[in-house]
Design an enzyme around this catalytic site. Structure first.
Site, mmCIF file in Angstrom:
data_model
loop_
_atom_site.group_PDB
_atom_site.id
_atom_site.type_symbol
_atom_site.label_atom_id
_atom_site.label_comp_id
_atom_site.label_asym_id
_atom_site.label_seq_id
_atom_site.Cartn_x
_atom_site.Cartn_y
_atom_site.Cartn_z
ATOM 1 C CE LYS A 92 -3.839 -0.015 2.261
ATOM 2 N NZ LYS A 92 -4.815 -0.100 3.332
ATOM 3 N NE ARG B 75 -6.763 3.913 4.824
ATOM 4 C CZ ARG B 75 -7.893 3.437 4.319
ATOM 5 N NH1 ARG B 75 -7.970 2.203 3.903
ATOM 6 N NH2 ARG B 75 -8.935 4.213 4.203
ATOM 7 N N GLY C 76 -8.088 -7.267 5.132
ATOM 8 C CA GLY C 76 -8.872 -7.299 6.359
ATOM 9 C C GLY C 76 -8.204 -7.986 7.539
ATOM 10 C CG MET D 70 -2.491 -7.132 9.842
ATOM 11 S SD MET D 70 -0.850 -6.829 9.252
ATOM 12 C CE MET D 70 -1.112 -6.501 7.547
ATOM 13 N NE ARG E 116 -5.728 -4.868 -2.480
ATOM 14 C CZ ARG E 116 -6.247 -4.991 -1.277
ATOM 15 N NH1 ARG E 116 -5.506 -4.783 -0.221
ATOM 16 N NH2 ARG E 116 -7.497 -5.308 -1.104
ATOM 17 C CG HIS F 253 -12.529 -7.774 4.248
ATOM 18 N ND1 HIS F 253 -12.705 -6.977 5.346
ATOM 19 C CD2 HIS F 253 -11.564 -7.199 3.511
ATOM 20 C CE1 HIS F 253 -11.870 -5.967 5.268
ATOM 21 N NE2 HIS F 253 -11.176 -6.069 4.165
ATOM 22 C CB SER G 4 13.446 -41.501 -9.163
ATOM 23 O OG SER G 4 12.319 -40.710 -8.880
ATOM 24 C CB CYS H 161 9.041 -39.854 -7.819
ATOM 25 S SG CYS H 161 10.006 -40.916 -6.746
ATOM 26 C CE1 TYR I 260 11.007 -38.282 -13.296
ATOM 27 C CE2 TYR I 260 12.977 -38.677 -14.611
ATOM 28 C CZ TYR I 260 12.083 -39.082 -13.627
ATOM 29 O OH TYR I 260 12.268 -40.270 -12.985
HETATM 30 C C1 PEP Z 1 9.497 -40.965 -1.431
HETATM 31 O O1 PEP Z 1 9.936 -41.496 -0.430
HETATM 32 O O2 PEP Z 1 9.701 -39.771 -1.709
HETATM 33 C C2 PEP Z 1 8.659 -41.718 -2.368
HETATM 34 C C3 PEP Z 1 8.268 -41.171 -3.496
HETATM 35 O O3 PEP Z 1 8.256 -42.944 -1.984
HETATM 36 P P1 PEP Z 1 7.068 -43.221 -0.964
HETATM 37 O O4 PEP Z 1 6.372 -41.946 -0.729
HETATM 38 O O5 PEP Z 1 6.210 -44.231 -1.607
HETATM 39 O O6 PEP Z 1 7.789 -43.729 0.237
#
Ligand code: PEP
Ligand code: MG
Length: 888
Positions: free
Chosen positions: A28, A98, A107, A109, A355, A471, A780, A847, A867
Site C-alpha cells: 500500500k 492503516r 482485512g 490487520m 494494488r 472481505h 529418482s 518423485c 524431470y
Molecule cells: C518418497 O519417499 O519420496 C517416495 C516417493 O516414496 P514413498 O512416498 O512411496 O515412500
C-alpha cells in the site's frame, strides 16, 4: 540508522530506491507513493517502514526517539500540504492510520480512521465543514473504531448503544440520526470507554491517539487472524507490516460524497470491464466490511443485475469519468489488473489505494492471455504472472449445466466455482467438521476476518449480507472457494442452529449447493462434470511448455489416473507404486499367503497366483502410456502393512491357506517391527525374498512385450529399486532384474528397451551416489523418505509438532510439502553432482510429493534435474511451475 519514515503526496519525489521498495514500505505504502508521483490525486501522507515494525515487535513495543522525530517531521509535511494542523481546534487535520504488508492481507490487520478528533476539534470540524451532523458522526465512528482496535474494547458494546439510541428515537437507519443524536451517542460511548477501562477516559491528546494507533497496527501483525492468513498463504512471520498515515478525505459529507472499491477488470472472470461498487455518503470501511449492500459502479452492471439504485456512472458522472481515466492510467502503468479504493469528497475524486488485484484462476489466465494480445505484456510475463497453485481451481469438476437444480435463492456471484456440502453456521464448526472429512458450506450473516480458518476449511461460503468486494468475497476468490454473498433471503438463527430461506427451513448439517458463477443457492446436491482444459488454459500451457526445460511426469498406478494425467500433459510415469495393487480385495489374500509362508516354496506358490494379476496391471498401464517411459517401483512397504487385522480376516485366511488361525497369528506376531519405516522394507525385501521382485520384474517384461506386440508401440519400462543405501544392494537386484528380462525376452522371442535404476531416499545413498551410479541408469529422488531420514522426523508423526515449528519460524514451510533446500536440498545437489561424475548421461528425476510443489520445482530446475513427477492433478501446476523456474 536508515530512514524509517517516507512521505508521499504534495509534490515530494524520492530519489532513494528504498522509497519504491514494497518489501520496505508494504504494497500500500509503495503504491501510494507511486500513484502520487505519476500525478494522481492522492491525499498526502507518510509510511513507517516494515523494518520498524519488526524492530518494534522484537524489542518489546518501544518507539525510538529518532522514529518520533521522523514522524513529527512527516506530520508537518501533511500539515503543510493540506494547510491544516493536527490537533488544531479551529480547523483540525484528521488522518487515517492503516496497515500495509508486502503482500496484501485483506482485512487481516487493523485500520483507524478520523484520528485527531476530540471534544474540541470536533467543534472545529463542524464549523469548517458547515455540517454538524457529519462532524459528530465522524467523531462517534472514530471513538468506536479506536476503542475496538487500539483500546481492545468489545465493539458489541458500541453497536448495542447505537441500536438502543435508534430504537428510542424510533429510527430504522443510521441516516436518520441527527447531529444532536450523534453528539449524545458520543457521550455514551465515552462513558462506556471509561467504565470498561476502570475510569481511564477516551484519550483527548491527538498525539497519544496517533501513537496508540501506530502501535495497534504493528501489533495486529501478530493477531491470530493474521497468523492464520500467513500460514495459509505461506507468508513469513518475519516480514512485518508498514503503517500508512494519511490525511483524511471524507466520503460521508453528504450526497455529493461517496466511497468505493473497484477493479479495472472483472476479477472473477477476467473480462475487460470496470467492476466495482460504491456507497453514497459513506466512509471507506463501510464498503469493504460489507455492512451496507453497495451500489454498482457502471450503468451496464446495474442494468444487468436488475438493481434500481443508481450506479456511480449515473449518479456522479463527472467523478466517474475521472475515475475511468485513472483506471486506464493505472493499468498502463502497472501493466496489470488493479484493485482500487477511492473516495469522492464533495465531487472531488481521491485515490486511497491501488494494488494488483486478487483474481480467480480463470481470470488470471484470461488476463494473462488478453494482455499479451493487447501488447501490454509479453509471453514470458504472462507465464510468470499466473500462480501455478491457482490452476488447481480449474482442474476440478463443475456443476453439470443439464442437472436438475432446486434453487432456493440467488445472491451475488462473489467467487466462482461450485460446491456442495453440509451447512455449518460458524467457523469453528466448519473447521471441526472438515477435519473429520466432511464437505461443509460456511453460512454466515456476514463474514469477519476472524472467520478465516472456517472459510479455508469450507468448500464454499454463503453470506446473507455484503457485496462483491467485501472481505468475504476477496478472501474467497484468493482461496479459490466458491462464494455467494449478499443472499438477503437467507436468515440464520444461531440459537436453533437453523437457516431459513423463504419458507424452507434447513438445519445445520443439511446439504446445499452453491454456484459461485451465478449466485444460486440450491437445496441438496447437484451433479457435476469434469472440466475441459481448453481456451486460455491451453494457450498458457502451450506457452509454458515452450519455455520449460524439465520434463513433467506423473505419479500414478491405475489406468484411470494414467489416462487423466496424460490428458493433463504428463510425459510419462515417474512413479508407479506397485504396493497399491497388492491391496486390491481380490488379491490381498494371495499377498497375505505369500507373507505368512515360511519357505521360499510357499512364497513362490502364492506369488504364482499374483503374477497374472500384476501382468494385467502393467499391461493396462503400458497401454495407457506407451510409448512414454514408465518408472515402476518394485515393492516398498514393510510387509506387515498387508497383514490381516480382525478375527474374521484371520479366519478367512485360515480357510484359504489351510493353516490354523493360531499359527497365522503367531506368524503375524513374528513380523511385528518397532520401527517399520526403518525396518524390513524397500530393497531389503528384494534382498531377503528375491522371488518377490522376480515375480514383479517378470510381470513388467511380459506385459511390455505383450503391449508392444499388440499395439506396435513399445513402452519403456524403467524398473526402480527403492530404499537403496549401498551399491551392492543395487548390484544384486539389478542382476536379478536383468536375468528375468533375458528369460522373458527369450520366451517371447522379442526384446524391448528398459532401464534399471534406483530411488535416492536415504542420506547414505545421496552421499554414495557416485558409487551407486555405477549400477544405476537413473536416479529418482524420493524426497518424502529423504526428508524423513535426513531430518530424523517421522512422516507419519510430524503432524503433531511441525505446525508449531513452522509458526516459530524453525522451518519456513512444512519440509514435507516444500523441500528443505538448505538441508535435504544439499544432499540432492551432491547426489546429482556425484551421480553425473560417474555416469554423465544418468537420468535424474524427483518423485516425492515435492515434485508438485512450485517452490521445490524451482529448486529442481536450479539443481539441473531432468524431470519432476507429480500426482495427476498437479501435472499442469508442475508444467507451469517448471516454465516459471526456467524463466527466472
Ligand atoms: C518418497 O519417499 O519420496 C517416495 C516417493 O516414496 P514413498 O512416498 O512411496 O515412500
Ligand atoms: Mg519412499
Amino acid at each position: 540508522m536508515s530512514q524509517m519514515v517516507y512521505t508521499f503526496g504534495g509534490g515530494v519525489r524520492h530519489d532513494d530506491p528504498r522509497a519504491k521498495d514494497k518489501n520496505l514500505l508494504g504494497g500500500k505504502g509503495a503504491n501510494l507513493g507511486e500513484m502520487a508521483s505519476i500525478g494522481l490525486p492522492v491525499p498526502p501522507g507518510f509510511t513507517i517502514t516494515t523494518e520498524e515494525c519488526v524492530r518494534y515487535l522484537a524489542e518489546g513495543a518501544n518507539f525510538s526517539d529518532s522514529l518520533r522525530e521522523e514522524v513529527a517531521k512527516a506530520l508537518q509535511h501533511i500539515e503543510k500540504t493540506v494547510g491544516k494542523n493536527f490537533g488544531d481546534n479551529a480547523d483540525p487535520l484528521l488522518v487515517s492510520v492503516r496497515s500495509g504488508a508486502r503482500v496484501s492481507m485483506p482485512g487481516m490487520m487493523d485500520t483507524v480512521l478520523n484520528l485527531g478528533l476530540n471534544d474540541e476539534t470536533v467543534e472545529g470540524l463542524a464549523a469548517v465543514s458547515g455540517d454538524d451532523r457529519f462532524a459528530w458522526d465522524s467523531y462517534r465512528r472514530f471513538v468506536q473504531m479506536y476503542s475496538d482496535v487500539v483500546l481492545g474494547l468489545d465493539h458489541g458494546l458500541f453497536e448495542e448503544a447505537l441500536e438502543i439510541a435508534k430504537e428510542e428515537n424510533g429510527y430504522f437507519a443510521d441516516t436518520e440520526m441527527s447531529a444532536d443524536d450523534w453528539r449524545a451517542l458520543v457521550g455514551q460511548y465515552k462513558t462506556i470507554v471509561a467504565q470498561e477501562q476502570n475510569g481511564e477516559p477516551f484519550p483527548q491528546d491527538v498525539h497519544e491517539q496517533l501513537w496508540g494507533a501506530i502501535a495497534a497496527v504493528f501489533d495486529s501483525w501478530d493477531s491470530d487472524r493474521a497468523k492464520v492468513y500467513r500460514r495459509l498463504n505461506d507468508i513469513p512471520g518475519g516480514w512485518g507490516t508498514a503503517v500508512n498515515v494519511q490525511a483524511m478525505v471524507f466520503g460521508n459529507m453528504g450526497d455529493t460524497s461517496a466511497t468505493g472499491v473497484a477493479f479495472t477488470r472483472d476479477p472473477a472472470t477476467g473480462v475487460k470491464e470496470y467492476y466495482g461498487e460504491y456507497l453514497v455518503n459513506a466512509q471507506g470501511e463501510d464498503v469493504v466490511a460489507g455492512i451496507r449492500t453497495p451500489q454498482y459502479l457502471t450503468k451496464s452492471a446495474r442494468e444487468a443485475s436488475g438493481a434500481t439504485a443508481p450506479s456511480m456512472e449515473e449518479a456522479m458522472p463527472a467523478a466517474y469519468q475521472e475515475l475511468a481515466t485513472v483506471f486506464d492510467l493505472l493499468e498502463k502503468h502497472y501493466k496489470d489488473m488493479q484493485d482500487i479504493e477511492f473516495t469522492v469528497e464533495r465531487g472531488k475524486l481521491w485515490m486511497l489505494q491501488t494494488r494488483s488485484g486478487k483474481r480467480t484462476a480463470a481470470a488470471a489466465l484470461k488476463l494473462a492471455v488478453d494482455m499479451v494480445a493487447e501488447g501490454l505484456i509479453d509471453e514470458k510475463t504472462a507465464i510468470l504472472r499466473v500462480d501455478p497453485m491457482a490452476l488447481d481451481q480449474l482442474l476440478h469438476p463443475t456443476l453439470d449445466p443439464d442437472a436438475k437444480r432446486d434453487v432456493l435463492t440467488t445472491g451475488l456471484p462473489a467467487s466462482p466455482g461450485a460446491a456442495s456440502g453440509k451447512i455449518v453456521l460458524d467457523a469453528d464448526t466448519a473447521e471441526a467438521w472438515a477435519e473429520r472429512g466432511e464437505a461443509v458450506i460456511l453460512c454466515r450473516v456476514e463474514t469477519s476476518p476472524e472467520d478465516i480458518h472456517g472459510m479455508h476449511a469450507a468448500k464454499g461460503i454463503l453470506t446473507a449480507r455484503g457485496g462483491m468486494t467485501s472481505h468475504a468475497a476477496v478472501v474467497a476468490r484468493g482461496m479459490g472457494r466458491p462464494c455467494v454473498s449478499g443472499a438477503s433471503a437467507v436468515s440464520i438463527d444461531r440459537k436453533t442452529r437453523t437457516l431459513r430461506i423463504g419458507s424452507v427451513e434447513l438445519k445445520e448439517g443439511d446439504i446445499i449447493t452453491l454456484d459461485g458463477a451465478n449466485g444460486q443457492v440450491m437445496n441438496g446436491r447437484v451433479d457435476t462434470i469434469e472440466p475441459k482444459l481448453e481456451g486460455n488454459f491451453a494457450k498458457l500451457m502451450e506457452w509454458a511448455d515452450g519455455h520449460r526445460r524439465m520434463g513433467v511426469r506423473t505419479n500414478a498406478e491405475t489406468p484411470a489416473d494414467c489416462a487423466m494425467a496424460r490428458q493433463f500433459g504428463a510425459e510419462g510415469i515417474g512413479l508407479c507404486r506397485t504396493e497399491h495393487m497388492f491391496f486390491d480385495a481380490s488379491r490381498v489374500s494371495a499377498v497375505r499367503e505369500m507373507i505368512l509362508a515360511e519357505s521360499e516354496e510357499g512364497r513362490r506358490k502364492a506369488l504364482a497366483k499374483l503374477l497374472p494379476e500384476q501382468r494385467k496391471d502393467f499391461t493396462e498401464i503400458f497401454e495407457a502410456m506407451a510409448p512414454l517411459p514408465c518408472t515402476i517401483r518394485l515393492l516398498d512397504p514393510p510387509l506387515h502393512e498387508f497383514l490381516p487385522t480382525g478375527d474374521h480376516e484371520f479366519a478367512d485366511l485360515a480357510e484359504i491357506t489351510g493353516f490354523g488361525v493360531d499359527h497365522l497369528k503367531r506368524r503375524a506376531e513374528e513380523l511385528h517391527e518397532f520401527n517399520p519405516m526403518l525396518g524390513h522394507r524397500g530393497c531389503r525385501l528384494g534382498i531377503t525374498y528375491p522371488e518377490i521382485y522376480e515375480m514383479q520384474a517378470r510381470a513388467i517384461f511380459e506385459a511390455a512385450c505383450d503391449v508392444a506386440d499388440k499395439s506396435g508401440l513399445a513402452p519403456i519400462p524403467e524398473v526402480m529399486i527403492p530404499l537403496v543405501g549401498t551399491k551392492r544392494e543395487l548390484e544384486i537386484l539389478r542382476k536379478l532384474v536383468n536375468d528375468t528380462a533375458a528369460t522373458v525376452f527369450t520366451e517371447k522371442g522379442r526384446e524391448i528397451d528398459y532401464l534399471v535404476g534406483t530411488m535416492i531416499e536415504l542420506p547414505r545413498a545421496a552421499l554414495m551416489a557416485g558409487e551407486i551410479a555405477e549400477e544405476a541408469m537413473f536416479f529418482s529422488f524420493g524426497t518424502n523418505d529423504l526428508t524423513q531420514t535426513t531430518l530424523g522426523v517421522s512422516r507419519d508423526d510430524a503432524g503433531r509438532f511441525l505446525s508449531t515449528y513452522v509458526e516459530k519460524g524453525i522451518y519456513a514451510r512444512d519440509p514435507f510439502v516444500s523441500i528443505d533446500v538448505d538441508g535435504v536440498g544439499q544432499l540432492v545437489s551432491l547426489a546429482v553432482e556425484r551421480g553425473r561424475a560417474t555416469r554423465p548421461g544418468i537420468k535424474l528425476g524427483i518423485c516425492g510429493e515435492h515434485g508438485g510443489d512450485p517452490a521445490s520445482i524451482d529448486f529442481c530446475e536450479k539443481t539441473g534435474l531432468d524431470y519432476v513427477s507429480a500426482s495427476p492433478y498437479r501435472v499442469p501446476i508442475a508444467r507451469l511451475a517448471a516454465a516459471q523456474a526456467a524463466l527466472r
